[in-house]
Enzyme design. Structure first.
Site, PDB file in Angstrom:
ATOM      1  N   TYR A   1       4.715 -48.519   3.388  1.00  0.00           N
ATOM      2  CA  TYR A   1       3.833 -48.030   2.326  1.00  0.00           C
ATOM      3  C   TYR A   1       3.725 -49.117   1.250  1.00  0.00           C
ATOM      4  O   TYR A   1       4.737 -49.695   0.829  1.00  0.00           O
ATOM      5  CB  TYR A   1       4.439 -46.747   1.751  1.00  0.00           C
TER       6      TYR A   1
ATOM      7  N   ASP B   1      12.318 -43.197   5.388  1.00  0.00           N
ATOM      8  CA  ASP B   1      11.194 -42.550   4.702  1.00  0.00           C
ATOM      9  C   ASP B   1      10.540 -41.612   5.711  1.00  0.00           C
ATOM     10  O   ASP B   1       9.890 -42.056   6.654  1.00  0.00           O
ATOM     11  CB  ASP B   1      10.213 -43.624   4.201  1.00  0.00           C
TER      12      ASP B   1
ATOM     13  N   LYS C   1       2.774 -35.424  -0.323  1.00  0.00           N
ATOM     14  CA  LYS C   1       2.011 -35.434   0.918  1.00  0.00           C
ATOM     15  C   LYS C   1       2.156 -34.083   1.638  1.00  0.00           C
ATOM     16  O   LYS C   1       1.761 -33.097   1.092  1.00  0.00           O
ATOM     17  CB  LYS C   1       2.441 -36.626   1.772  1.00  0.00           C
TER      18      LYS C   1
ATOM     19  N   ARG D   1      16.456 -32.152 -17.908  1.00  0.00           N
ATOM     20  CA  ARG D   1      16.498 -33.412 -17.158  1.00  0.00           C
ATOM     21  C   ARG D   1      17.617 -33.360 -16.117  1.00  0.00           C
ATOM     22  O   ARG D   1      17.467 -33.833 -15.005  1.00  0.00           O
ATOM     23  CB  ARG D   1      16.682 -34.624 -18.087  1.00  0.00           C
TER      24      ARG D   1
HETATM   25  C1  LIG Z   1       2.864 -41.826  -0.815  1.00  0.00           C
HETATM   26  C2  LIG Z   1       4.031 -42.431  -0.172  1.00  0.00           C
HETATM   27  C3  LIG Z   1       5.125 -42.883  -0.928  1.00  0.00           C
HETATM   28  C4  LIG Z   1       5.136 -42.860  -2.440  1.00  0.00           C
HETATM   29  O1  LIG Z   1       5.146 -41.568  -2.944  1.00  0.00           O
HETATM   30  P1  LIG Z   1       4.503 -41.146  -4.362  1.00  0.00           P
HETATM   31  O2  LIG Z   1       4.743 -39.677  -4.396  1.00  0.00           O
HETATM   32  O3  LIG Z   1       3.055 -41.529  -4.325  1.00  0.00           O
HETATM   33  O4  LIG Z   1       5.261 -41.896  -5.411  1.00  0.00           O
HETATM   34  C5  LIG Z   1       6.205 -43.405  -0.242  1.00  0.00           C
HETATM   35  N1  LIG Z   1       6.234 -43.494   1.097  1.00  0.00           N
HETATM   36  C6  LIG Z   1       5.182 -43.076   1.857  1.00  0.00           C
HETATM   37  C7  LIG Z   1       5.267 -43.192   3.344  1.00  0.00           C
HETATM   38  C8  LIG Z   1       4.062 -42.532   1.253  1.00  0.00           C
HETATM   39  O5  LIG Z   1       3.026 -42.139   2.003  1.00  0.00           O
END
Ligand SMILES: *Cc1c(COP(=O)(O)O)cnc(C)c1O
Length: 381
Positions: free
Chosen positions: A98, A170, A195, A46
C-alpha cells in the site's frame, strides 16, 4: 462460536447501564472517580472507552487471539507497530505495498535510522535473502495492493521466527473472514478498518491484533502515549459494519469472481489479475491459506494509458475514488492515486504500470456491474 456468530456477538454485551443491545456511543472525554484511581473501569477516553473496548474484543476474537487495539486509521495502527523498533533496526517488506505504508516507512521512519528493504513476496528465497543480522520485522501484505501477490504465510512466518524477528501481516484485503494469519504463525495483524471491516465507506479506522501479551503491552503503551485513537462514533460504525462482514464478503467474492472471469475472456482486456483465476501465479497458495479470493481485481486494457483514462471516465456504476472494501463498487488508477507516493522507477520495477486499473468490486447485482464494465470498455475505444 463460528465466524459469522462471532462477528455479531464477540466482545459485545448489552450495555450494563441500560440494557441497550448495541454498545452505546459515550460522548464523553472523561469518567468520574469516587476517589483517586477508584472508577468503573474508564478514566479518560484517549486511554480507553467502552465502544472502543467492545470493538477491540470483537476484532481480537475474529482474528483468534486475545488482544486487539483500535486506532484512528490504518496508518496510525502501522505507525504504532513501528514504534517497537530502535534506530539501527532493519525491516524487510513485501515489495508491492500500500502506497501509504511505503511513504510511512521511507519518509517518516527512515529518518530515525530504521532501514527498510523490499523483496518479492511471492518468492520466499528472495525474502530470506533480504534478511540481515539487524532485521527485526518482516512486513507482509497478502494479497498485496494493487498487484494481488500472494505470500506463503506459513513459510514467511517460519523464516521470520528463525531470525528471531516479528512477522507483521497487513490483513486489510483479506479480512479475518477470508484469512487468519495467526493460524500460520503471524505475531501482529494490521487492519485498515476503513475498508471491508467498516464496509460502508463511512468511517476511517485502523486496528492491530496481537498474540503475545508482552508485545500487546508495549503496543498498548504506545497507543496511549502517541494518542492516534478512534472516537466512540468511529468505533460504533466499525463494530456495526463487522456484523455483516461474513454476508458481505461472500457476495463481494462471488461478484469479483464473475467479473474476473468476464474480463479474462474479453478480447480488449490485456491483463487481469485476480487470485481466484487459475492463471494467477499465487492461485494455489491463495487456496491453501484463504477461504475465498477477495474482491479486488486489477486489469489493463489494450490501448495503454490513454485508453485507461477514457475507461476511468466512462463507467456509470463504478465510481473513480481512492479506497476500497465498501458495499459500492469503486475503481482507481494506482499510478496517480493510491500509489503516487512511490517513485515512478520503483513502480515500474514492481509492475504498477500507468495503464493499470484497480477495481474494488462491491455487492451490487453483478449483472449491473458487468453491463457497466462492458459499456465502459466499448465507450473507451
Ligand atoms: C487503506 C490501507 C491502509 C491504510 O489505512 P488508512 O485507514 O487509510 O490509514 C493500509 N494498508 C492497506 C492494505 C490499505 O488498503
Amino acid at each position: 462460536m463460528r465466524f459469522a456468530t462471532k462477528a455479531i456477538h464477540a466482545g459485545v454485551e448489552p450495555d450494563p447501564a441500560t440494557g441497550a443491545i448495541m454498545t452505546p456511543v459515550y460522548l464523553t472525554s472523561t469518567y468520574a472517580q469516587t476517589a483517586p484511581g477508584q472508577h468503573k473501569g474508564y478514566e479518560y477516553s484517549r486511554s480507553d472507552h467502552p465502544t472502543r473496548a467492545a470493538l477491540e474484543r470483537n476484532l481480537a476474537a475474529l482474528e483468534g487471539v486475545d488482544y486487539g487495539l483500535a486506532f484512528a486509521s490504518g496508518l496510525a495502527a502501522e505507525n504504532t507497530v513501528l514504534n517497537l523498533l530502535q534506530p539501527g533496526d532493519h525491516v524487510v517488506a513485501t515489495r508491492d505495498l500500500y502506497g501509504g505504508t511505503y511513504r510511512l516507512f521511507e519518509r517518516v521512519w527512515a529518518k530515525y535510522g530504521i532501514e527498510f528493504s523490499y523483496a518479492d513476496g511471492e518468492d520466499i528465497d528472495a525474502l530470506r535473502q533480504a534478511f540481515r543480522p539487524n532485521t527485526r520485522m518482516l512486513w507482509i501484505e497478502t494479497p498485496s495492493n494493487p498487484l494481488l501477490a500472494i505470500t506463503d504465510l506459513r513459510a514467511a512466518c517460519e523464516l521470520t521466527h528463525a531470525h528471531g524477528a516479528l512477522a507483521v501481516v497487513d490483513n486489510t484485503f483479506a479480512t479475518p473472514y477470508l484469512q487468519r494469519p495467526f493460524e500460520f504463525g503471524a505475531d501482529i495483524v494490521v487492519h485498515s478498518t476503513t475498508k471491508y471491516l467498516g464496509g460502508h465507506s463511512d468511517v476511517v479506522g485502523g486496528a492491530l491484533c496481537v498474540r503475545d501479551r508482552a508485545v500487546y503491552e508495549q503496543l498498548k503503551f504506545y497507543q496511549n502515549a502517541v494518542g492516534a485513537v478512534p472516537g466512540p462514533l468511529s468505533c460504533f460504525l466499525v463494530l456495526r459494519g463487522i456484523k455483516t462482514l461474513a454476508l458481505r464478503m461472500r457476495q463481494h467474492c462471488e461478484n469479483a469472481r464473475r467479473i474476473a472471469e468476464y474480463l479474462a475472456n474479453h478480447p480488449e482486456v490485456k491483463t487481469v489479475r485476480y487470485p481466484g483465476l487459475p492463471s494467477h501465479p499465487g492461485h494455489e497458495r491463495a487456496r491453501q491459506q484463504m477461504l475465498d479470493f477477495g474482491a479486488i481485481v486489477t486489469m489493463e486494457l489494450h490501448g495503454g494509458v490513454e485508453r485507461a483514462m477514457r475507461f476511468l471516465s466512462s463507467t456509470r456504476l463504478f465510481t473513480l475514488a481512492e479506497s476500497l472494501g465498501g458495499v459500492e463498487s469503486l475503481m482507481c488508477h494506482p499510478a496517480t492515486m493510491t500509489h503516487a507516493s512511490i517513485p515512478p522507477e520503483e513502480r515500474a520495477k514492481i509492475g504498477i504500470t500507468d495503464a493499470l486499473i484497480r477495481l474494488s468490486v462491491g455487492v451490487e447485482d453483478v449483472e449491473d456491474l458487468l453491463e457497466d464494465l462492458a459499456q465502459a470498455i466499448k465507450n473507451s475505444r
